[in-house]
Scaffold this motif. Structure first.
Motif, PDB file in Angstrom:
ATOM      1  N   TYR A 128       1.678 -14.732  83.806  1.00 20.71           N
ATOM      2  CA  TYR A 128       2.138 -14.828  82.327  1.00 20.71           C
ATOM      3  C   TYR A 128       1.504 -15.974  81.823  1.00 20.71           C
ATOM      4  CZ  TYR A 128       6.166 -17.586  82.949  1.00 20.71           C
ATOM      5  OH  TYR A 128       7.124 -18.634  83.047  1.00 20.71           O
ATOM      6  N   ARG A 129       1.684 -17.197  82.532  1.00 19.16           N
ATOM      7  CA  ARG A 129       1.119 -18.253  81.778  1.00 19.16           C
ATOM      8  C   ARG A 129      -0.569 -18.225  81.887  1.00 19.16           C
ATOM      9  NH1 ARG A 129       4.631 -22.731  85.193  1.00 19.16           N
ATOM     10  NH2 ARG A 129       6.405 -22.380  84.083  1.00 19.16           N
ATOM     11  N   ALA A 130      -1.049 -17.416  82.711  1.00 19.91           N
ATOM     12  CA  ALA A 130      -2.557 -17.296  82.605  1.00 19.91           C
ATOM     13  C   ALA A 130      -2.908 -16.480  81.299  1.00 19.91           C
ATOM     14  CB  ALA A 130      -2.943 -16.432  83.936  1.00 19.91           C
ATOM     15  N   TRP A 131      -2.129 -15.404  80.842  1.00 23.45           N
ATOM     16  CA  TRP A 131      -2.416 -14.592  79.926  1.00 23.45           C
ATOM     17  C   TRP A 131      -2.325 -15.666  78.629  1.00 23.45           C
ATOM     18  CZ3 TRP A 131      -4.358 -11.334  82.743  1.00 23.45           C
ATOM     19  CH2 TRP A 131      -3.517 -10.803  83.709  1.00 23.45           C
TER      20      TRP A 131
ATOM     21  N   PRO B 146       7.843 -10.866  81.263  1.00 25.53           N
ATOM     22  CA  PRO B 146       7.009 -11.688  80.102  1.00 25.53           C
ATOM     23  C   PRO B 146       6.089 -11.054  79.362  1.00 25.53           C
ATOM     24  CG  PRO B 146       6.337 -11.985  82.385  1.00 25.53           C
ATOM     25  CD  PRO B 146       7.550 -11.305  82.491  1.00 25.53           C
ATOM     26  N   THR B 147       5.865  -9.922  80.079  1.00 21.87           N
ATOM     27  CA  THR B 147       4.882  -8.790  79.140  1.00 21.87           C
ATOM     28  C   THR B 147       5.508  -7.686  79.277  1.00 21.87           C
ATOM     29  OG1 THR B 147       3.770  -7.991  80.954  1.00 21.87           O
ATOM     30  CG2 THR B 147       2.851 -10.086  80.251  1.00 21.87           C
ATOM     31  N   THR B 148       4.893  -6.694  78.451  1.00 22.47           N
ATOM     32  CA  THR B 148       5.514  -5.268  78.606  1.00 22.47           C
ATOM     33  C   THR B 148       4.909  -4.679  79.677  1.00 22.47           C
ATOM     34  OG1 THR B 148       3.497  -4.479  77.168  1.00 22.47           O
ATOM     35  CG2 THR B 148       5.765  -4.862  76.059  1.00 22.47           C
ATOM     36  N   ILE B 149       5.271  -3.341  80.243  1.00 20.15           N
ATOM     37  CA  ILE B 149       4.674  -2.569  81.059  1.00 20.15           C
ATOM     38  C   ILE B 149       3.107  -2.151  80.467  1.00 20.15           C
ATOM     39  CG2 ILE B 149       4.486  -0.425  82.256  1.00 20.15           C
ATOM     40  CD1 ILE B 149       7.498  -0.600  82.479  1.00 20.15           C
ATOM     41  N   PRO B 150       2.048  -2.444  81.314  1.00 24.79           N
ATOM     42  CA  PRO B 150       0.869  -2.258  80.522  1.00 24.79           C
ATOM     43  C   PRO B 150       0.858  -0.586  79.707  1.00 24.79           C
ATOM     44  CG  PRO B 150       0.456  -2.796  82.792  1.00 24.79           C
ATOM     45  CD  PRO B 150       2.024  -2.429  82.550  1.00 24.79           C
ATOM     46  N   HIS B 151       0.020  -0.651  78.711  1.00 24.29           N
ATOM     47  CA  HIS B 151       0.076   0.432  77.879  1.00 24.29           C
ATOM     48  C   HIS B 151      -1.576   0.922  77.962  1.00 24.29           C
ATOM     49  CE1 HIS B 151       3.338   0.147  74.708  1.00 24.29           C
ATOM     50  NE2 HIS B 151       3.633  -0.511  75.913  1.00 24.29           N
ATOM     51  N   ARG B 152      -1.996   1.959  77.681  1.00 21.58           N
ATOM     52  CA  ARG B 152      -3.205   2.716  77.680  1.00 21.58           C
ATOM     53  C   ARG B 152      -3.655   3.441  76.497  1.00 21.58           C
ATOM     54  NH1 ARG B 152      -5.341   7.764  78.906  1.00 21.58           N
ATOM     55  NH2 ARG B 152      -3.323   8.422  79.234  1.00 21.58           N
ATOM     56  N   ALA B 153      -4.840   3.191  75.918  1.00 19.80           N
ATOM     57  CA  ALA B 153      -5.214   3.502  74.704  1.00 19.80           C
ATOM     58  C   ALA B 153      -5.706   4.933  74.909  1.00 19.80           C
ATOM     59  CB  ALA B 153      -6.627   2.848  74.053  1.00 19.80           C
ATOM     60  N   THR B 154      -5.071   5.946  74.435  1.00 21.84           N
ATOM     61  CA  THR B 154      -5.222   7.446  74.532  1.00 21.84           C
ATOM     62  C   THR B 154      -6.491   7.897  73.677  1.00 21.84           C
ATOM     63  OG1 THR B 154      -3.542   7.826  72.854  1.00 21.84           O
ATOM     64  CG2 THR B 154      -2.825   7.795  75.195  1.00 21.84           C
TER      65      THR B 154
ATOM     66  N   ASN C 187      -8.959   4.641  77.169  1.00 22.32           N
ATOM     67  CA  ASN C 187      -8.313   4.286  78.517  1.00 22.32           C
ATOM     68  C   ASN C 187      -8.580   2.916  78.916  1.00 22.32           C
ATOM     69  OD1 ASN C 187      -7.905   6.925  79.629  1.00 22.32           O
ATOM     70  ND2 ASN C 187     -10.130   7.227  80.029  1.00 22.32           N
ATOM     71  N   TYR C 188      -8.871   1.979  77.806  1.00 21.67           N
ATOM     72  CA  TYR C 188      -8.648   0.596  77.900  1.00 21.67           C
ATOM     73  C   TYR C 188      -7.119   0.361  78.208  1.00 21.67           C
ATOM     74  CZ  TYR C 188     -13.157  -1.015  76.149  1.00 21.67           C
ATOM     75  OH  TYR C 188     -14.771  -1.161  76.219  1.00 21.67           O
ATOM     76  N   ILE C 189      -6.951  -0.774  78.954  1.00 21.94           N
ATOM     77  CA  ILE C 189      -5.498  -1.191  79.376  1.00 21.94           C
ATOM     78  C   ILE C 189      -4.961  -2.161  78.154  1.00 21.94           C
ATOM     79  CG2 ILE C 189      -3.781  -1.965  80.973  1.00 21.94           C
ATOM     80  CD1 ILE C 189      -5.084   0.882  81.485  1.00 21.94           C
ATOM     81  N   LEU C 190      -3.694  -2.114  77.678  1.00 20.33           N
ATOM     82  CA  LEU C 190      -3.380  -3.220  76.585  1.00 20.33           C
ATOM     83  C   LEU C 190      -2.200  -3.883  77.329  1.00 20.33           C
ATOM     84  CD1 LEU C 190      -4.667  -0.548  74.728  1.00 20.33           C
ATOM     85  CD2 LEU C 190      -4.819  -2.526  73.197  1.00 20.33           C
ATOM     86  N   LEU C 191      -2.120  -5.094  77.102  1.00 20.67           N
ATOM     87  CA  LEU C 191      -0.934  -5.745  77.742  1.00 20.67           C
ATOM     88  C   LEU C 191      -0.239  -6.800  76.680  1.00 20.67           C
ATOM     89  CD1 LEU C 191       0.612  -6.020  80.456  1.00 20.67           C
ATOM     90  CD2 LEU C 191      -0.833  -7.998  81.091  1.00 20.67           C
ATOM     91  N   ALA C 192       0.822  -6.531  76.169  1.00 19.60           N
ATOM     92  CA  ALA C 192       1.491  -7.291  75.242  1.00 19.60           C
ATOM     93  C   ALA C 192       2.107  -8.384  75.899  1.00 19.60           C
ATOM     94  CB  ALA C 192       2.552  -6.451  74.440  1.00 19.60           C
ATOM     95  N   ASN C 193       1.564  -9.743  75.541  1.00 20.39           N
ATOM     96  CA  ASN C 193       2.131 -10.739  76.026  1.00 20.39           C
ATOM     97  C   ASN C 193       3.504 -11.263  75.167  1.00 20.39           C
ATOM     98  OD1 ASN C 193       2.510 -13.341  76.951  1.00 20.39           O
ATOM     99  ND2 ASN C 193       0.487 -14.229  76.245  1.00 20.39           N
ATOM    100  N   LEU C 194       4.597 -10.840  75.714  1.00 23.75           N
ATOM    101  CA  LEU C 194       5.672 -11.407  75.015  1.00 23.75           C
ATOM    102  C   LEU C 194       5.911 -12.858  75.144  1.00 23.75           C
ATOM    103  CD1 LEU C 194       8.119  -8.276  76.075  1.00 23.75           C
ATOM    104  CD2 LEU C 194       6.507  -8.408  74.175  1.00 23.75           C
ATOM    105  N   HIS C 195       5.824 -13.391  76.266  1.00 24.98           N
ATOM    106  CA  HIS C 195       5.962 -14.826  76.448  1.00 24.98           C
ATOM    107  C   HIS C 195       5.439 -15.639  75.352  1.00 24.98           C
ATOM    108  CE1 HIS C 195       4.564 -18.624  78.094  1.00 24.98           C
ATOM    109  NE2 HIS C 195       5.360 -18.854  78.596  1.00 24.98           N
TER     110      HIS C 195
END
Length: 521
Positions: free
Chosen positions: A76-79, A395-403, A416-424
């Motif tokens: 999460y710190r890397a993100w 620290p992030t959501t579970i990965p989402h995917r663009a439909t 099909n791109y993966i989206l990751l919400a960085n809550l941290h």
């Protein structure tokens, strides 16, 4: 030796005289050409791809991510480091998996989580492997299957008491039992493994409704202990990006041990058999004419009702995957959160003292807490919120995917791109919090000592994929902590150094292993 395709192949048959090593090299060359072409063509189709590190052919940004995690110690710190370098929307490519978009900051995260076209879940190798080779369960499914399974599960759990007074009574009973056990054990010296001490109690709160099973907190169940440990290890050994097997799934055939596939597969098989046996036990005792005892009975009944419906998503493999998801969700985050609160209170005894004073003022030493008394304990609630903000169990959501293809914050997000919400990034935003690294529960209290609900606290996510167990988790945290702190004061054992508050990296962040002296109040 230089070989042409003509000298290697006769029709579709390999010349027998060709050495095995030469065949292997030729296969690798062909694979490199195909993958290079795939990478080149793929990069030309990205449109306005979000900014990010350039990466290398084939491997993409794997080495960039590896270096960032090595430097920062946590994914999460890397993100967050990538967000500092490139902005709130960062695009990276990891091997052969679909591009991953890291979304940081309140504005971008809120928009992403509330966009319906981003409500999908990733479909990589590991996300299927965890549920026996297909997309099953409710955590990593989407579309009709997810909606049907989620609706059925929540409806039937509510019928058995989920979210009602029955649920509160179950949680309270487990919390009181846990406090008594710890108080009795405290006479024998320091309490070991406080970070996992509430595991069975937390699990029982949900598992009774799911499987009509309550595990004895005082008698260790070997089968349960093994599965809990396996699941904990899986969380610690994985991360939300999927890992090397998700980037290069073919490695499981080439280096099953080195790639981690063998150990992961062994773990998943043992977990799978645990739930398979649970379902089989129910099948031998279920009686559909006498009503349902729990969620498993209700699900088996639904399978029977829909056995002639070829499009039904209800089957035994789906049930096992659902149980695995509920079991995992039922222990991992809530248990980690309770462990972190106790850890922070040991490190900050003045905060623990204030909580003790509040409990004494509201409840005294003998009256049991309830969900209604939660609103009368603002300081305990503020402390839990502050620990949640700092510890960042999720620290992030579970990965989402663009439909579907979409525009997002000025960038092209392909299907099909993966989206990751960085809550941290939100919970540690200096512009909003001022001193985000400081442990200060008072930030959630107004000048009159009343609790302030800050919209920047989105521990459970947002939108349609928001965690459905939020209320259960919050109620469990409050009742468990209130019962424990009403009876006990937690301190570091003499001579032991305070554990690091950072926690352990993984799919979620877990507290470090630590011991404590529990002193009866």
């Amino acid at each position: 030796m230089v070989l042409s395709v003509a000298t290697i192949f006769e029709g579709s048959r390999i010349i027998p005289s060709l050495q095995a090593a030469e065949v292997a090299w030729f296969a690798l060359i062909c694979l490199a050409i195909v993958l290079g072409a795939k990478y080149f063509v793929g990069t030309k189709k990205f449109g306005r791809f979000p900014p990010g590190p350039r990466g290398l052919p084939l491997v993409g940004n794997i080495f960039d991510l590896k270096r960032l995690v090595r430097d920062t110690k946590f994914h999460y710190r890397a993100w967050s480091r990538l967000a500092e370098l490139y902005g709130p929307v960062v695009g990276i490519r990891l091997g052969f998996s679909d591009p991953m978009i890291i979304v940081s900051g309140k504005e971008a995260v809120t928009e992403m989580l509330n966009r319906e076209e981003f409500d999908g879940r990733p479909d990589g190798f590991l996300f299927r492997h965890r549920t026996f080779g297909a997309r099953r369960g409710i955590i990593f499914t989407d579309g009709t299957t997810w909606k049907e399974q989620r609706r059925f599960s929540l409806k039937n759990l509510r019928d058995f008491g989920f979210g009602r007074k029955t649920m509160e009574d179950i949680i309270l009973n487990e919390a009181v039992t846990l406090a008594r056990i710890i108080e009795e054990k405290s006479n024998d010296g320091p309490i070991r493994n406080v970070d996992r001490i509430a595991t069975v109690a937390v699990l029982n709160s949900l598992w009774y409704l799911t499987a009509n099973t309550r595990y004895d907190q005082e008698k260790e169940d070997a089968g349960l202990a093994e599965i809990v440990q396996i699941i904990s290890d899986i969380f610690k050994d994985s991360d939300v990006s999927g890992g090397v097997l998700n980037y290069f799934p073919f490695l499981r055939y080439i280096v099953p041990g080195l790639s981690g596939y063998k150990s992961r597969n062994d773990r998943q098989m043992r977990v799978w058999h645990f739930f398979r046996n649970l379902v089989d036990q129910h099948k031998t005792s279920v009686n559909f004419h006498h009503g349902h005892r729990d969620l498993i009975d209700a699900y088996l009944s639904e399978i029977e009702l829909q056995k002639f419906n070829s499009s039904s998503s209800f089957n035994e493999l789906q049930l096992i995957a659902l149980l695995k998801d509920l079991f995992t969700a039922g222990i991992e985050t809530t248990n980690n959160s309770i462990g972190f609160v106790l850890l922070y209170l040991i490190a900050n005894p003045y905060v623990q003292q204030k909580i003790h004073e509040e409990i004494d003022r509201v409840l005294g030493r003998n009256a049991l807490p309830s969900i209604q008394t939660r609103s009368r304990m603002p300081y305990l609630n503020a402390t839990v919120m502050e620990v949640s903000r700092l510890a960042n169990v999720g620290p992030t959501t579970i990965p989402h995917r663009a439909t579907a293809d979409a525009k997002f914050m000025g960038f092209d997000i392909k299907k099909n791109y993966i989206l990751l919400a960085n809550l941290h990034s939100i919970h540690m935003d200096r512009g909003h919090w001022g001193d985000p690294k400081t442990f200060r529960p008072e930030r959630f209290l107004d000048e009159n000592g009343h609790l302030v609900k800050d919209p920047w606290m989105i521990t459970f996510g947002a939108g349609r994929r928001k965690c459905p167990g939020e209320n259960l988790a919050k109620n469990s945290q409050f009742l468990f902590l209130c019962c424990l702190l009403q009876k006990l004061r937690f301190e570091l054992p003499p001579g032991e150094a305070a554990p690091c508050l950072d926690g352990i990296n993984g799919f979620t962040i877990s507290p470090p292993n630590f011991n404590a002296v529990a002193v009866a109040r």
